[in-house]
Structures are given as C-alpha cells and as structure tokens.
Enzyme design. Structure first.
Site, PDB file in Angstrom:
ATOM      1  N   GLY A  36     -41.070 -14.039   1.250  1.00  0.00           N
ATOM      2  CA  GLY A  36     -39.756 -14.643   1.424  1.00  0.00           C
ATOM      3  C   GLY A  36     -39.625 -15.938   0.644  1.00  0.00           C
ATOM      4  CG  HIS A  42     -39.848 -13.981  -5.182  1.00  0.00           C
ATOM      5  ND1 HIS A  42     -39.629 -15.263  -4.794  1.00  0.00           N
ATOM      6  CD2 HIS A  42     -41.115 -13.678  -4.780  1.00  0.00           C
ATOM      7  CE1 HIS A  42     -40.700 -15.736  -4.170  1.00  0.00           C
ATOM      8  NE2 HIS A  42     -41.615 -14.791  -4.153  1.00  0.00           N
ATOM      9  CG  ASP A 158     -49.426 -15.947  -6.885  1.00  0.00           C
ATOM     10  OD1 ASP A 158     -49.920 -16.956  -6.360  1.00  0.00           O
ATOM     11  OD2 ASP A 158     -48.206 -15.700  -6.878  1.00  0.00           O
ATOM     12  NE  ARG A 195     -48.161 -22.751  -0.383  1.00  0.00           N
ATOM     13  CZ  ARG A 195     -48.608 -21.497  -0.358  1.00  0.00           C
ATOM     14  NH1 ARG A 195     -48.480 -20.753  -1.445  1.00  0.00           N
ATOM     15  NH2 ARG A 195     -49.159 -20.991   0.725  1.00  0.00           N
TER      16      ARG A 195
END
Length: 288
Positions: A36, A42, A158, A195
């Site tokens: 989320g 995304h 990532d 973040r």
C-alpha cells in the site's frame, strides 16, 4: 465482495479472490504485490502488467513477518481509500486486501516459512534486517499461491528482494514469470518510496545525494577507476552529509549479489542509508 461505487473489485478473503479468478478463466493475470501507500513507482508496475496481461491484480497487505521488532510496522503508512482511487485510475481489475488472519490463519509463530539461500541474504539489507527476507519470501510464496498469476511484477529498487524472489520461483518450480521493472525517480533523482513521506524537509533536500553518489561511482568505474576507489568515493559523498548514516555501499554481481572487484565485470552498486530514522535504499547498474 467490493464497493459498488468503485470499478475495481475489492476482495478480502481467499475464497472471494479464487471465485473471481475462476471466472476469469484463461485470461492472463498480471500481479503487483504491494504494502500500500501507492505511488508512481507502483503504478509503473501496474502499467507494465497491463501491457502484457488481460487483467491486473494488486495486493495491499502490510506483512508483519518482514518487519523486525524495532522497525516501522506499526507506523507504516496505510491509506487504503487513496490507494483504491489510484488502482481504479490505472485500470486495475481487482485489489486483494487481506487481513493478517486471512494471510496467516494459523498465526505467525511455528508456521511453514520459506528460507532463501544464505548467500543471497547474508549481506546488504539482510545483514541489517535479520529475518526480513524469510518474511518476504514467505508472504510472496503465499500470495502467488492465492493469486495464481501468469506474471508478477516487482520494482528493481528493492533489488535484493527481486533476486530472492527470482531464485525462489526457479528453485521451487513455480509457474509464474517474475518481471523486474526499472526504478522510477523524482526529477532530482530520488527513488520513489512509500517511506519518503517520513523525510523532514531538510532530509528530503539531502536525499537525492544517494543517486548522486551512485552516479559518481558509476562514472568513476566507467572512466577507469578501481572498484574500491570508486565505491569509497561514492560512500564518502553520503557520509559527509549531516545526519546521514550509511549502512552499506557496495558493488556486487547482479545475479549472485557477491562482491565484485573487476571494473569490467557485470556489476551493480547498491546502497542503504539512514536519514535519521528513515531508511532509504537505491541501486544503479554499472555493467549489465
């Protein structure tokens, strides 16, 4: 099963999702697993999925198994209604939004987990987040079994996670194609991350130096510097910043994640740095 005011279907249980998946039949499904707090990064995954698959499924689940005891599980941003609007805007077919009890019906202790190869997770983020990649591999394995996608899309920011998942799928003969999608950056080079909202104004102004350090390292290696000298220079750019602690700044093989010293060899530079309590990661391929 979903909010009728939204075009995107919202499902919260395995049974609901599988009912939808059975109705889809032979149509191809692209899967974007997320926690989320969705952003343009995304949505780049969603766009990549839409280009190759008939339907796109996004999961929104903040996975407790991948957070350590002193990490930010409790305060990780949860903005579900905002996420749904983005999913609708970008043509997502279904959002799988399970509870912790749905994902782990037998609890989180003493359950079957997935242990990635030690050589993939001993260094980089794995050295600073013990147990993290067991949690990641376990939840992704669980989600892939539930969603049954043809392809699953993961961001290359990532990078260690991406390699762990690729190895898991290959080692366990899972019938899904794992697709890595390039990093999406702000205009100043900062990699998009959920973040980033934690950063103070001062930290946000310093954060693009991560990409500057990576770029400087790449340029030095490409121009004949040794890997050791280039990495030292890049790391020094960040350690000179006030309030920034570098956890790692390393040049690794893109597949094995083992250290690389040959400047002509395939390599990627990976970094993790803490701006106060905010941990940011990034990477840049030097030689593909």
């Amino acid at each position: 099963m979903g909010n009728p005011a939204l075009k995107v279907l919202v499902v919260r249980t395995v049974h609901e999702y599988r009912s939808w998946r059975d109705k889809v039949g032979a149509a191809t499904v692209g899967f974007v697993p997320t926690m989320g707090a969705l952003h343009e990064g995304h949505m780049a995954l969603v766009e990549a999925a839409r280009k190759t698959c008939d339907h796109v499924v996004v999961s929104i689940f903040v996975n407790p198994l991948q957070f350590g005891p002193n990490e930010d599980y409790g305060k990780y941003p949860r903005v579900f209604e905002q996420d749904l609007k983005l999913c609708e805007k970008f043509g997502v077919s279904a959002v799988f939004h399970p509870s912790v009890d749905v994902m782990y019906p037998n609890g989180q202790i003493g359950i079957t987990t997935v242990q990635p190869p030690a050589q993939l997770i001993a260094g980089l983020c794995g050295a600073f987040r013990p147990g993290h990649f067991v949690g990641v591999a376990t939840v992704v394995n669980n989600l892939l079994n539930i969603v049954r996608p043809d392809c699953a899309f993961f961001g290359e920011k990532d990078y260690q996670q991406l390699q762990v998942i690729k190895h898991m799928v290959a080692d366990l003969n899972m019938q899904v194609q794992i697709v890595g999608v390039p990093i999406v950056r702000e205009n100043d080079g900062l990699a998009l991350s959920s973040r980033n909202v934690y950063l103070s104004q001062e930290q946000r102004e310093l954060a693009p130096q991560i990409y500057s350090a990576l770029t400087a390292t790449k340029n030095l290696i490409r121009n004949g510097s040794t890997v050791e000298d280039a990495v030292s220079h890049g790391k020094a750019i960040l350690t000179a910043l006030n309030g920034v602690a570098v956890q790692y700044f390393e040049c690794c093989d893109p597949q094995t994640l083992q250290p690389v010293t040959d400047p002509a060899a395939p390599c990627i530079v990976l970094v993790a740095a803490k701006y106060g309590d905010v941990r940011l990661i990034d990477n840049l391929v030097i030689n593909p």
